[in-house]
Enzyme design. Structure first.
Site, PDB file in Angstrom:
ATOM      1  N   VAL A 113     -17.410  -2.211  25.460  1.00 34.51           N
ATOM      2  CA  VAL A 113     -16.845  -2.523  26.693  1.00 34.51           C
ATOM      3  C   VAL A 113     -16.457  -3.972  26.993  1.00 34.51           C
ATOM      4  CG1 VAL A 113     -16.426  -1.880  29.085  1.00 34.51           C
ATOM      5  CG2 VAL A 113     -17.456  -0.288  27.651  1.00 34.51           C
ATOM      6  N   GLU A 114     -17.695  -4.786  26.661  1.00 39.96           N
ATOM      7  CA  GLU A 114     -17.636  -6.072  27.086  1.00 39.96           C
ATOM      8  C   GLU A 114     -16.579  -6.933  25.958  1.00 39.96           C
ATOM      9  OE1 GLU A 114     -19.330  -8.059  29.308  1.00 39.96           O
ATOM     10  OE2 GLU A 114     -20.141  -6.116  30.042  1.00 39.96           O
ATOM     11  N   SER A 115     -16.669  -6.898  24.571  1.00 34.60           N
ATOM     12  CA  SER A 115     -16.023  -7.790  23.984  1.00 34.60           C
ATOM     13  C   SER A 115     -15.305  -7.018  22.848  1.00 34.60           C
ATOM     14  CB  SER A 115     -17.332  -8.637  23.197  1.00 34.60           C
ATOM     15  OG  SER A 115     -18.167  -7.717  22.377  1.00 34.60           O
TER      16      SER A 115
END
Length: 595
Positions: free
Chosen positions: A105-107
């Site tokens: 989700v982050e990167s």
């Protein structure tokens, strides 16, 4: 045979990393999500420690992911490299294995990903938060990009949040918006610690963060049900070794025949061709024996290495509208409270900052000044959006003869004494051991021009240090500024001062490099008359005038001239606030050589 992993492998399209907020999802598709008993059963089958709740919010994100097959295919392929690393570290820290999906989700599992506010790496840590969790960041290394060390830091943060909330959903939410926002949402929800009950009171990005996390787990686990296959990446198998001394990337390439691209992409935290002592190097397994045999030679060769170049690495900036604003919003649990005016005055009195003269009963005047500062923001921000660098006006040659005080007959030129900033030599401070990093957090009303003026540097330098392409900066964005080590204490307090005090203090300061420039200037040209050794020299300056046309304002006029800003126009014309211009009115529009 080595895989030629070039920058193209990590140069994601920013839109590939863009995960919309829930508000955007429902705006694009206002119909409520169609719930599926089959999806609900599948989520229950794969649930382990973190609850994989199912509702219309989760379904909306599932619909989003399974229709973006290229994105899911890409992260599935990258997971073959990074998930084994994360799983081992999560297990060692007693963390749920499912947390590994948070990095997706982050990167999108891109170690070179960077958010619009500067969060960096697989787990998207901001500079300040990274230092708090003992990740090293300097001119040669940025451990936010190290898959092992950044995962350790993420574990430390999430474990602390779980111990506070006793709830994995809230711990995950705090990773996005910080514990402060979670605490406020809990209070507004009457003390409930159920994510779905406090969800309406969280920031918009965070409202979709947990649903997105659950949805990506589902999409990756059941990708084959939607005709999605992992993208193939020819990743290297590596072993980690901590270097006893510095080493050169070029020597590894020359002596061990490891391509520079492989060294760089297996060590994304490495920023330069000189690998520092103590660096944990990811080395291809089939080069392990050769490395041990030539290790001493590699250290010896590095002792005489004089070239330390920056490694060419891709940077993919996650769009602002993405859910994954990530740890850019993570705040320390014990975040210091804002300073009062009394504290600001105490800071100003510190030995390393010039003292500002006190006045009594000036609250009304201070508030008026603050109001004037706010009124200038619109003009300056608009100007910053259209210009890429701050104009630097070189001081004209100063003569020892007295200035001509006779009135000029021309209506286009006027001579006035003007204070001009000391011009300092161009150097790359990030590669100079005399300079160290200070982190400045952007406040409301700031722009790159203001920040550059406060810290006695240039806009183009700030943009280079922080990988900023345009001129947009956001509130709470952390900016890396390089400060001479002798001046560090003078600037360290700027994070806690108002813009008014920063301007006052900065104007009275002279930095180490400015002192050196003044000294050099005196030695090279005895004709230069320094009227204020603190910061300024005085010179005769002439101006070109411009007649205002109907409908024009300062910003429109500034666009007509290269290297002229709204601030320049206001300074040259002694405008303390943004004026209402009248047709036919004449104002100074640029400095020109005096005849």
């Amino acid at each position: 045979m080595y895989a030629q992993i070039g920058p193209g492998q990590w140069k994601d399209n920013p839109n590939d990393l863009k995960i919309p907020t829930e508000e955007q999802l429902f705006k694009d598709d206002p119909d409520p999500a169609v719930l599926s008993a089959q999806v609900s059963v599948r989520l229950k089958k794969i649930q382990r420690t973190v609850p994989l709740d199912y509702n219309k919010h989760v379904q909306k994100y599932i619909d989003y992911y399974v229709t973006r097959k290229t994105h899911v295919s890409k992260v599935l392929g990258r997971s073959t490299k990074f998930f084994p690393i994360f799983e081992s570290i999560l297990a060692q820290n007693g963390m749920p294995e499912e947390i590994k999906y948070l990095a997706v989700v982050e990167s999108a599992l891109n170690p070179y990903a960077r958010s619009y506010v500067g969060a960096t790496g697989l787990w998207q840590f901001m500079y300040g938060t990274a230092l708090q969790y003992k990740l090293s960041i300097n001119k040669r290394v940025d451990e936010r990009k190290d898959p092992y060390k950044s995962c350790e830091a993420a574990c430390a943060y999430l474990k602390k949040m779980y111990n506070i909330y006793g709830n994995w959903h809230l711990a995950i939410a705090s990773y996005n918006c910080g514990p402060g926002n979670v605490n406020k949402a809990i209070a507004k929800a009457g003390g409930s610690k159920d994510f779905w009950k406090i969800k309406p009171y969280l920031p918009k990005e965070t409202q979709g963060y947990v649903p997105s996390f659950i949805a990506i787990i589902y999409a990756m686990k059941y990708a084959n049900k939607y005709g999605i296959s992992p993208e193939y990446y020819d990743f290297e198998q590596t072993e980690r070794i901590t270097l006893k001394d510095k080493m050169s990337v070029y020597d590894l390439n020359k002596i061990l025949n490891i391509p520079v691209d492989v060294i760089r992409d297996e060590n994304p935290s490495l920023l330069t061709t000189i690998i520092p002592k103590g660096f944990t190097l990811n080395l291809p397994v089939d080069k392990w024996v050769a490395f041990n045999a030539y290790q001493d030679s590699l250290y010896t060769a590095a002792d005489v290495a004089i070239v330390d170049e920056k490694l060419s690495t891709p940077v993919v900036v996650i769009p602002k509208s993405a859910v994954s604003t990530s740890s850019s919003n993570v705040e320390p649990v014990s975040k210091p409270k804002s300073k009062t005016k009394k504290k600001e005055e105490a800071l100003v009195k510190a030995e390393d900052i010039p003292v500002v003269t006190k006045t009594k009963n000036k609250k009304d005047k201070s508030s008026k000044k603050d109001k004037k500062e706010k009124e200038t923001i619109a003009d300056n921000t608009q100007k910053e959006k259209t210009k890429t660098t701050t104009p630097v006006v070189a001081p004209p040659i100063v003569s020892k003869t007295k200035p001509n005080t006779s009135k000029q007959k021309t209506t286009t030129i006027q001579s006035t004494p003007e204070k001009v900033k000391i011009k300092v030599p161009e150097i790359e401070k990030e590669n100079d051991d005399n300079y160290q990093v200070i982190v400045y957090t952007v406040k409301s009303g700031d722009n790159l021009g203001f920040i550059a003026e406060w810290f006695h540097c240039k806009v183009k330098d700030i943009k280079r240090w922080n990988n900023i392409n345009g001129t947009f900066i956001d509130v709470n964005q952390e900016l890396i500024i390089y400060i001479h080590k002798n001046d560090y204490n003078s600037f360290a307090k700027f994070n806690y001062l108002s813009n008014r005090l920063k301007s006052i203090i900065s104007a009275k300061m002279i930095t180490t490099e400015e002192k050196e420039a003044l000294q050099t200037s005196k030695e090279q040209n005895d004709s230069i008359s320094v009227l204020n050794p603190k910061k300024y020299i005085k010179a005769k300056t002439c101006y070109e005038y411009y007649a205002i046309k109907a409908g024009e304002n300062l910003w429109l006029i500034a666009q007509k001239y290269d290297d002229v800003t709204v601030q320049d126009l206001k300074k040259w014309n002694n405008f303390t606030t943004t004026p209402t211009l009248k047709p036919g009115q004449k104002i100074k529009v640029r400095q020109i050589p005096c005849n």
